[in-house]
Scaffold this motif. Sequence first.
Motif, PDB file in Angstrom:
ATOM      1  N   VAL A 319       0.991  -1.267  -0.057  1.00 59.80           N
ATOM      2  CA  VAL A 319       0.026   0.029  -0.028  1.00 59.80           C
ATOM      3  C   VAL A 319       0.862   1.246   0.123  1.00 59.80           C
ATOM      4  CG1 VAL A 319      -1.908   1.311   1.286  1.00 59.80           C
ATOM      5  CG2 VAL A 319      -1.630  -1.210   1.350  1.00 59.80           C
ATOM      6  N   GLY A 320       0.554   2.088  -0.920  1.00 56.67           N
ATOM      7  CA  GLY A 320       1.398   3.279  -1.139  1.00 56.67           C
ATOM      8  C   GLY A 320       0.458   4.729  -0.705  1.00 56.67           C
ATOM      9  N   GLU A 321       0.719   5.819  -0.870  1.00 56.46           N
ATOM     10  CA  GLU A 321       0.178   6.969  -0.300  1.00 56.46           C
ATOM     11  C   GLU A 321      -1.028   7.263  -1.107  1.00 56.46           C
ATOM     12  OE1 GLU A 321       1.270  11.104  -0.825  1.00 56.46           O
ATOM     13  OE2 GLU A 321       1.352  11.107   1.246  1.00 56.46           O
ATOM     14  N   GLN A 322      -0.671   7.726  -2.446  1.00 53.13           N
ATOM     15  CA  GLN A 322      -1.703   7.957  -3.433  1.00 53.13           C
ATOM     16  C   GLN A 322      -1.080   8.115  -5.047  1.00 53.13           C
ATOM     17  OE1 GLN A 322      -2.582  12.130  -3.679  1.00 53.13           O
ATOM     18  NE2 GLN A 322      -0.975  12.768  -2.560  1.00 53.13           N
ATOM     19  N   PRO A 323      -1.915   8.122  -5.938  1.00 51.04           N
ATOM     20  CA  PRO A 323      -1.264   8.106  -7.424  1.00 51.04           C
ATOM     21  C   PRO A 323      -0.621   9.367  -7.253  1.00 51.04           C
ATOM     22  CG  PRO A 323      -3.549   7.935  -7.363  1.00 51.04           C
ATOM     23  CD  PRO A 323      -3.185   7.729  -5.733  1.00 51.04           C
ATOM     24  N   GLN A 326       2.156  10.955 -12.796  1.00 48.32           N
ATOM     25  CA  GLN A 326       2.307   9.770 -13.778  1.00 48.32           C
ATOM     26  C   GLN A 326       1.528   8.684 -13.619  1.00 48.32           C
ATOM     27  OE1 GLN A 326       5.938   8.581 -15.117  1.00 48.32           O
ATOM     28  NE2 GLN A 326       7.081  10.321 -14.698  1.00 48.32           N
ATOM     29  N   GLU A 327       1.064   8.366 -12.453  1.00 46.63           N
ATOM     30  CA  GLU A 327       0.257   7.325 -12.027  1.00 46.63           C
ATOM     31  C   GLU A 327      -1.172   7.816 -12.559  1.00 46.63           C
ATOM     32  OE1 GLU A 327       2.446   8.093 -10.024  1.00 46.63           O
ATOM     33  OE2 GLU A 327       3.616   6.444  -9.935  1.00 46.63           O
ATOM     34  N   ASP A 328      -1.545   8.846 -12.196  1.00 41.82           N
ATOM     35  CA  ASP A 328      -2.961   9.560 -12.704  1.00 41.82           C
ATOM     36  C   ASP A 328      -2.971   9.512 -14.014  1.00 41.82           C
ATOM     37  OD1 ASP A 328      -5.350  10.799 -12.104  1.00 41.82           O
ATOM     38  OD2 ASP A 328      -4.380  12.930 -13.035  1.00 41.82           O
ATOM     39  N   LYS A 332      -2.339   3.935 -13.374  1.00 40.34           N
ATOM     40  CA  LYS A 332      -1.824   2.572 -12.901  1.00 40.34           C
ATOM     41  C   LYS A 332      -0.836   2.930 -11.710  1.00 40.34           C
ATOM     42  CE  LYS A 332      -1.327  -0.455 -16.925  1.00 40.34           C
ATOM     43  NZ  LYS A 332      -1.930  -1.720 -16.499  1.00 40.34           N
ATOM     44  N   PRO A 333      -1.183   2.288 -10.562  1.00 36.23           N
ATOM     45  CA  PRO A 333       0.020   2.426  -9.506  1.00 36.23           C
ATOM     46  C   PRO A 333       1.163   2.372  -9.497  1.00 36.23           C
ATOM     47  CG  PRO A 333      -1.380   0.447  -9.061  1.00 36.23           C
ATOM     48  CD  PRO A 333      -1.648   0.776 -10.385  1.00 36.23           C
ATOM     49  N   PHE A 334       1.981   3.332  -8.919  1.00 39.98           N
ATOM     50  CA  PHE A 334       3.565   3.106  -8.985  1.00 39.98           C
ATOM     51  C   PHE A 334       4.141   2.910 -10.297  1.00 39.98           C
ATOM     52  CE2 PHE A 334       2.773   2.581  -4.410  1.00 39.98           C
ATOM     53  CZ  PHE A 334       3.651   3.571  -4.153  1.00 39.98           C
ATOM     54  N   VAL A 335       3.927   3.741 -11.270  1.00 37.49           N
ATOM     55  CA  VAL A 335       4.568   3.660 -12.832  1.00 37.49           C
ATOM     56  C   VAL A 335       5.453   4.741 -12.945  1.00 37.49           C
ATOM     57  CG1 VAL A 335       2.661   2.163 -13.675  1.00 37.49           C
ATOM     58  CG2 VAL A 335       2.662   4.921 -13.700  1.00 37.49           C
ATOM     59  N   THR A 359      -1.421  -1.200  -4.419  1.00 39.20           N
ATOM     60  CA  THR A 359      -2.359  -0.155  -4.429  1.00 39.20           C
ATOM     61  C   THR A 359      -2.058   0.893  -3.580  1.00 39.20           C
ATOM     62  OG1 THR A 359      -4.931  -0.087  -3.982  1.00 39.20           O
ATOM     63  CG2 THR A 359      -3.770  -1.285  -2.171  1.00 39.20           C
ATOM     64  N   ASN A 360      -3.122   1.670  -3.196  1.00 40.52           N
ATOM     65  CA  ASN A 360      -2.716   3.170  -2.637  1.00 40.52           C
ATOM     66  C   ASN A 360      -3.675   3.453  -1.780  1.00 40.52           C
ATOM     67  OD1 ASN A 360      -0.387   4.643  -3.610  1.00 40.52           O
ATOM     68  ND2 ASN A 360      -1.556   4.317  -5.537  1.00 40.52           N
ATOM     69  N   ALA A 361      -3.407   4.062  -0.437  1.00 43.13           N
ATOM     70  CA  ALA A 361      -4.208   4.595   0.664  1.00 43.13           C
ATOM     71  C   ALA A 361      -5.543   5.550  -0.023  1.00 43.13           C
ATOM     72  CB  ALA A 361      -3.406   5.057   1.657  1.00 43.13           C
ATOM     73  N   ALA A 441       9.238   2.960   4.925  1.00 44.05           N
ATOM     74  CA  ALA A 441       9.275   4.103   4.463  1.00 44.05           C
ATOM     75  C   ALA A 441       8.784   4.111   2.943  1.00 44.05           C
ATOM     76  CB  ALA A 441      10.739   4.676   4.246  1.00 44.05           C
ATOM     77  N   HIS A 442       8.394   5.372   2.411  1.00 43.15           N
ATOM     78  CA  HIS A 442       7.779   5.534   1.178  1.00 43.15           C
ATOM     79  C   HIS A 442       8.903   5.557   0.342  1.00 43.15           C
ATOM     80  CE1 HIS A 442       5.741   6.793  -2.464  1.00 43.15           C
ATOM     81  NE2 HIS A 442       4.469   6.557  -1.678  1.00 43.15           N
ATOM     82  N   PRO A 443       9.037   4.955  -1.082  1.00 40.29           N
ATOM     83  CA  PRO A 443       9.990   5.309  -1.905  1.00 40.29           C
ATOM     84  C   PRO A 443      10.407   6.608  -2.391  1.00 40.29           C
ATOM     85  CG  PRO A 443       8.279   3.755  -2.663  1.00 40.29           C
ATOM     86  CD  PRO A 443       8.007   4.078  -1.430  1.00 40.29           C
TER      87      PRO A 443
HETATM   88  N1  URA Z   1       3.410   7.251  -4.726  1.00 44.38           N
HETATM   89  C1  URA Z   1       2.404   6.350  -4.118  1.00 44.38           C
HETATM   90  O1  URA Z   1       2.238   6.553  -2.865  1.00 44.38           O
HETATM   91  N2  URA Z   1       1.594   5.645  -5.125  1.00 44.38           N
HETATM   92  C2  URA Z   1       1.737   5.599  -6.352  1.00 44.38           C
HETATM   93  O2  URA Z   1       1.171   4.877  -6.939  1.00 44.38           O
HETATM   94  C3  URA Z   1       2.714   6.471  -6.867  1.00 44.38           C
HETATM   95  C4  URA Z   1       3.577   7.168  -5.950  1.00 44.38           C
END
Ligand code: URA
Length: 477
Positions: A319-323, A326-328, A332-335, A359-361, A441-443
């Motif tokens: 689980v990440g934070e939000q798109p 670029q994801e928007d 797609k998530p994390f591209v 996915t994202n929170a 941590a978040h990337p």
């Molecule tokens: N950061 C996030 O948390 N989620 C993504 O999909 C992209 C960047």
Amino acid sequence: MTALQHVKLGTYFVVHMPEPDDFTFWRERARQLVQCDVPPDRVAWVEPGGNGSLFSHGDRRLPVPDDATRVIRASKRFLSIARNVAHHSDPERFSLLYAMLWRLQSNPRLMEDKADSQVRRLEDMDKSVRRDAHKMHAFVRFRMVEDEDGNEHYVAWFEPDHHIVRREAGFFVRRFANMHWSILTPRGCIHWDGETLRESGPAQKSDAPQGDPAEDLWRKYYASIFNPARLKIGAMLKEMPRKYWKNMPEAALIPELVAGAQKRESEMVDAGAMQFEDRPETLAAIDKAIHACRKCPIGSLENQAVMGEGPDDASLMIVGEQPGDQEDQAGKPFVGPAGQVLDAALETAGIERSQTYVTNAVKHFKYVQRGKRRLHQSPTAKEIDVCRWWHEAERAIVKPKVVLAMGASAARAMLGKTVSITQARGEPIPLDDGSELWVTAHPSYLLRLNGEAKAEQERLFAADLAAVKERLGELVE
Ligand code: URA
């Protein structure tokens, strides 16, 4: 010496106002002086920079009332007018207010006497201050400049007739909460950096940038933050009477946005977005429903909802934070850049992304428009909490054995409370469905670091992923 003795002796009192617009200070001193029966002709009210030496024979120590509980008469109408008059530029305003307060003690209905010259003067001053405030709301025009770090900053020049700048700051903070701006005036300046309001001394017109106002930008910004579910025409009219709308750059959009608002809102209701009763039972149904979600304002920005991606029976859910931007765009998530960091770290840890549900929170990209760029904005705790509905629905379908939350927003999304990554990482946290949560941590955080700090955080991130990989090996036969 008692207060009465002071007055009998004809003591002359001088009150030095700390600020030119400090109504509360005036009210406290005025009450004290009335309680001591000090008549208006024995008090001088000196504003900052005013000529106090004219009153050098006066006493700066005010008398102490014998009865501090004695009730002072001040009608509601007087107080509401006095609050505005305290901002007037007339150097006599505080004396005039005191004279009126004094007279109200023997004639509490004095403010209703329209023939009284002092009442009329106070009413005119009140009107003039209110007019000045409306003028400031309607005519402040920002120009865009870049600060030393290359960030956009909006600067406006305004010449108020009265001391209203500090008082009106709240209007601009509410209206332009996400922008960085300064309003420069010869009576002092205010600066907003998205979080804190700062004041500074008077400016000159030459301190402000010249050129065309950034009106187009405001229009785009306003349209992007306009949320039909939040439309409150009454509140808009209170802040800014309709007759001033024509002066506001974004006002041209208002009739159109208002007309479209109801339609957009009913579309949301039709799409089921306004009800959270029935949890969708397939990932495809969640995907459809999140596109219509307007439970928080982020969904009303120009963006698309980004659904999680991966097998519907994955043992690991990330689980990440939000798109991001670029994801928007890709849906797609994390591209984007954070996705590349994640991919590289997953590979090193021996975790296959294609076997993982990512996915994202928060499902929509939250941003603020700066020129052509859309700058990431962190979701608020409330926005994260509202969006829990969706990733919990995803988790209920995927049923992962391990969930890896990356960053503080994701950790909050999973736990419903804010936790420190440093404290939470390295140990599994049991979740109510029998799975376990790991926190790292978040990337994107790694991307913002340099040198030693970056190397250290990369090492910790890799160690967290390695621990997750090991745990998966234990849990999945
Ligand atoms: N950061 C996030 O948390 N989620 C993504 O999909 C992209 C960047």
